[in-house]
Write a protein that holds these residues in place. Sequence first.
Motif, short mmCIF file in Angstrom:
data_model
loop_
_atom_site.label_atom_id
_atom_site.label_comp_id
_atom_site.label_asym_id
_atom_site.label_seq_id
_atom_site.Cartn_x
_atom_site.Cartn_y
_atom_site.Cartn_z
N THR A 350 0.85 -1.18 0.00
CA THR A 350 0.00 0.00 0.00
C THR A 350 0.88 1.23 0.00
OG1 THR A 350 -1.71 -1.16 1.25
CG2 THR A 350 -1.82 1.24 1.24
N GLU A 351 0.52 2.22 -0.77
CA GLU A 351 1.32 3.45 -0.82
C GLU A 351 1.13 4.26 0.45
OE1 GLU A 351 3.44 4.50 -3.02
OE2 GLU A 351 3.16 2.95 -4.54
N GLY A 352 2.22 4.89 0.87
CA GLY A 352 2.16 5.85 1.96
C GLY A 352 2.27 5.22 3.32
N PRO A 353 2.95 5.88 4.25
CA PRO A 353 3.04 5.38 5.63
C PRO A 353 1.72 5.52 6.35
CG PRO A 353 3.98 7.58 5.49
CD PRO A 353 3.64 7.17 4.08
N ALA A 354 1.56 4.74 7.40
CA ALA A 354 0.35 4.85 8.21
C ALA A 354 0.27 6.23 8.83
CB ALA A 354 0.34 3.77 9.29
N GLN A 355 -0.94 6.78 8.89
CA GLN A 355 -1.14 8.11 9.45
C GLN A 355 -1.49 8.00 10.93
OE1 GLN A 355 -0.60 10.95 7.67
NE2 GLN A 355 0.11 9.51 6.10
N LEU A 356 -0.84 8.78 11.73
CA LEU A 356 -1.15 8.82 13.15
C LEU A 356 -2.37 9.71 13.38
CD1 LEU A 356 2.42 9.19 14.69
CD2 LEU A 356 1.10 7.12 14.31
#
Length: 392
Positions: A350-356
């Motif tokens: 999946t693109e992009g890091p996990a969002q906090l």
Amino acid sequence: MPRPPLPTIVHLDADAFFVSCELARRPELRGKRCAVGGGPQRGIISSASYEARAVGVYTPMPTARALRVCPDLILLPHDNEHYAKTSQAMFDLCETVTPLVQRNSIDEGYLDLGPCACASVAAVEAKVRGLVARIWEELQIPVSIGIGTSLLVSQIASKLRKPRGFVTVPVGEEAAFLAPLPIEQLPGIGKKTAEEVKARGLRTIGDVVRKTDSALAGILGRDWRQVAAWARGIDTRAVETERAAPKSYSQQETFLEDRAFGDFEDIERGLKRMLDELLVKLRADGKRARTLTVKVRYPDFTNSSHAQSLPEPSDLERPFYPLVGDLLRAAWTRRRQPLRLVSVRLSGLTEGPAQLDLFTSANEAKHRHLAAVVDRLNANGKKPRVYHGYDL
């Protein structure tokens, strides 16, 4: 007039790569018995200098045993980030010679010099020797070279005279080159299979060529045609370059000696180390993965694998670590048989890091911050005491 066919497939294999990377930074250790590996109480040797190999140190020998075999062995810590950067620089140099470069692993790969329009074997060799010289001058990494008409022949040739080997197999001499070599030099002939076929008269690669088709079918089974083609140096695979974004991230380790089930914990640690390296790349590329796969290969070259997916994709070590041991057990279905190779793969990207956000646990936020700090330290060449969950 059309040019005569030339051997243009090159296999480049860095000699004792991890150790060579360390010696490039510490040249005063050249000529000494050195190894890259874990601490004296645990871990395994991941690379040994040829001086250490001469007295019995090998990969992946347990470090404690290596120190008993060679009490004056100089142990060097493993620096994944440095090795990855050196590998990248080495293959970047390869791509200044030809655009057709296939990176098989961190320390070896194939080049196709077909686009270089060399007029003779001497011209091919001169171009490759120039590359070898540049890799040494700029990186201080020694490499061994095999040149042939196919991936199979060039790969076998590169292994024959390590370190700093340079072997060319002319067009038309592939079968004669392979004939005197031990049968286990062919792909698909592992230690156990080699013992079985040697007992039935196949001791060298040339013995395969001399057998009738019916005899080979009786000895080798359904794969006899492929083995017979390889024994003649016939390999139609092409050098493959990968430019598209990866659909998965994987890494493997081939053991110098087959590993039994009693080595389970050491193998599990090795898989987690490879997972560490993959997740560093994953974060650097701004991706997350959902599925972890562990694959094992037995001495007869058959494979078995097992996979498990997370509820949500991640780029952190913490959710993947607990899966490694269970996946290794599930993949290792033939417990009485040792392993030749293990690999780990991350997929379901999946693109992009996990969002906090407000629902992110404080614990996960802490681990994400720690991962970012460790990645920066490694990128700057500094060694943290803790590497992604491992107390070094």
